[in-house]
Design an enzyme around this catalytic site. Sequence first.
Site, PDB file in Angstrom:
ATOM      1  N   CYS A   1      46.764  33.248  41.115  1.00  0.00           N
ATOM      2  CA  CYS A   1      46.668  33.558  42.543  1.00  0.00           C
ATOM      3  C   CYS A   1      47.808  34.510  42.906  1.00  0.00           C
ATOM      4  O   CYS A   1      48.969  34.245  42.607  1.00  0.00           O
ATOM      5  CB  CYS A   1      46.775  32.272  43.358  1.00  0.00           C
ATOM      6  SG  CYS A   1      46.880  32.539  45.149  1.00  0.00           S
TER       7      CYS A   1
ATOM      8  N   CYS B   1      40.502  40.487  46.580  1.00  0.00           N
ATOM      9  CA  CYS B   1      40.944  39.117  46.855  1.00  0.00           C
ATOM     10  C   CYS B   1      42.221  38.797  46.088  1.00  0.00           C
ATOM     11  O   CYS B   1      42.729  39.610  45.321  1.00  0.00           O
ATOM     12  CB  CYS B   1      39.834  38.128  46.514  1.00  0.00           C
ATOM     13  SG  CYS B   1      39.540  37.938  44.758  1.00  0.00           S
TER      14      CYS B   1
ATOM     15  N   CYS C   1      46.389  39.865  29.619  1.00  0.00           N
ATOM     16  CA  CYS C   1      46.550  38.798  28.627  1.00  0.00           C
ATOM     17  C   CYS C   1      45.480  37.712  28.795  1.00  0.00           C
ATOM     18  O   CYS C   1      45.391  36.790  27.996  1.00  0.00           O
ATOM     19  CB  CYS C   1      47.950  38.182  28.704  1.00  0.00           C
ATOM     20  SG  CYS C   1      48.253  37.165  30.163  1.00  0.00           S
TER      21      CYS C   1
ATOM     22  N   CYS D   1      50.495  32.682  45.627  1.00  0.00           N
ATOM     23  CA  CYS D   1      51.459  31.678  45.160  1.00  0.00           C
ATOM     24  C   CYS D   1      51.884  31.877  43.704  1.00  0.00           C
ATOM     25  O   CYS D   1      52.794  31.202  43.227  1.00  0.00           O
ATOM     26  CB  CYS D   1      50.902  30.274  45.351  1.00  0.00           C
ATOM     27  SG  CYS D   1      49.472  29.899  44.317  1.00  0.00           S
TER      28      CYS D   1
ATOM     29  N   CYS E   1      53.147  39.213  35.692  1.00  0.00           N
ATOM     30  CA  CYS E   1      52.205  38.142  35.369  1.00  0.00           C
ATOM     31  C   CYS E   1      53.028  36.882  35.104  1.00  0.00           C
ATOM     32  O   CYS E   1      54.031  36.930  34.396  1.00  0.00           O
ATOM     33  CB  CYS E   1      51.397  38.519  34.131  1.00  0.00           C
ATOM     34  SG  CYS E   1      50.445  37.159  33.419  1.00  0.00           S
TER      35      CYS E   1
ATOM     36  N   CYS F   1      52.762  36.419  30.879  1.00  0.00           N
ATOM     37  CA  CYS F   1      53.282  37.393  29.912  1.00  0.00           C
ATOM     38  C   CYS F   1      54.295  38.372  30.518  1.00  0.00           C
ATOM     39  O   CYS F   1      54.845  39.197  29.806  1.00  0.00           O
ATOM     40  CB  CYS F   1      52.140  38.175  29.276  1.00  0.00           C
ATOM     41  SG  CYS F   1      51.329  39.345  30.400  1.00  0.00           S
TER      42      CYS F   1
ATOM     43  N   CYS G   1      45.101  38.998  34.474  1.00  0.00           N
ATOM     44  CA  CYS G   1      46.001  39.864  33.709  1.00  0.00           C
ATOM     45  C   CYS G   1      45.309  40.328  32.428  1.00  0.00           C
ATOM     46  O   CYS G   1      44.331  39.717  31.977  1.00  0.00           O
ATOM     47  CB  CYS G   1      47.286  39.100  33.376  1.00  0.00           C
ATOM     48  SG  CYS G   1      48.471  40.070  32.418  1.00  0.00           S
TER      49      CYS G   1
ATOM     50  N   CYS H   1      46.157  26.728  47.323  1.00  0.00           N
ATOM     51  CA  CYS H   1      47.290  27.652  47.397  1.00  0.00           C
ATOM     52  C   CYS H   1      48.297  27.145  48.422  1.00  0.00           C
ATOM     53  O   CYS H   1      47.960  26.866  49.568  1.00  0.00           O
ATOM     54  CB  CYS H   1      46.809  29.042  47.798  1.00  0.00           C
ATOM     55  SG  CYS H   1      48.109  30.262  47.883  1.00  0.00           S
TER      56      CYS H   1
END
Length: 130
Positions: free
Chosen positions: A32, A20, A27, A35, A7, A10, A25, A55
């Site tokens: 995305c 998709c 958290c 990217c 992530c 975190c 996350c 993106c």
Amino acid sequence: AAYSRPCPRCQSPIEKNHGCNHMTCKCGFHFCWVCMKKFGSGSNGGTDGYSNHKCNGTYEEDDSTKSKKAELEKFKHYSERYENHLLSAKLESKLLSKEETILGVLKHEGYLGNDFSPAVHQILQNRNVL
């Protein structure tokens, strides 16, 4: 097979295996997958990113991730070969027992043909080395 990425906020591992590219996350951070940038507005991102996320499609994995992927591929390669050798050894053992049975009957009837048992025994022994 899916790979995980950390992530962006975190660093918890996130695995994408379908759906998709909008990820959320544990958290609470929305990002995305392509990217690895924040998805949506607000400090944690959000679902409004579907209309405004631009993106750039670039995410470069670090050397550690690339190394782990290569290690996984190497493990899968050798694991597959190991499983194939086990399967072949089982099949060769069945072949050996059938051949010994058939040759026993034929030799009893006077057949003096080739005995392939030593060759199959050698193959089984070679598989143990591999």
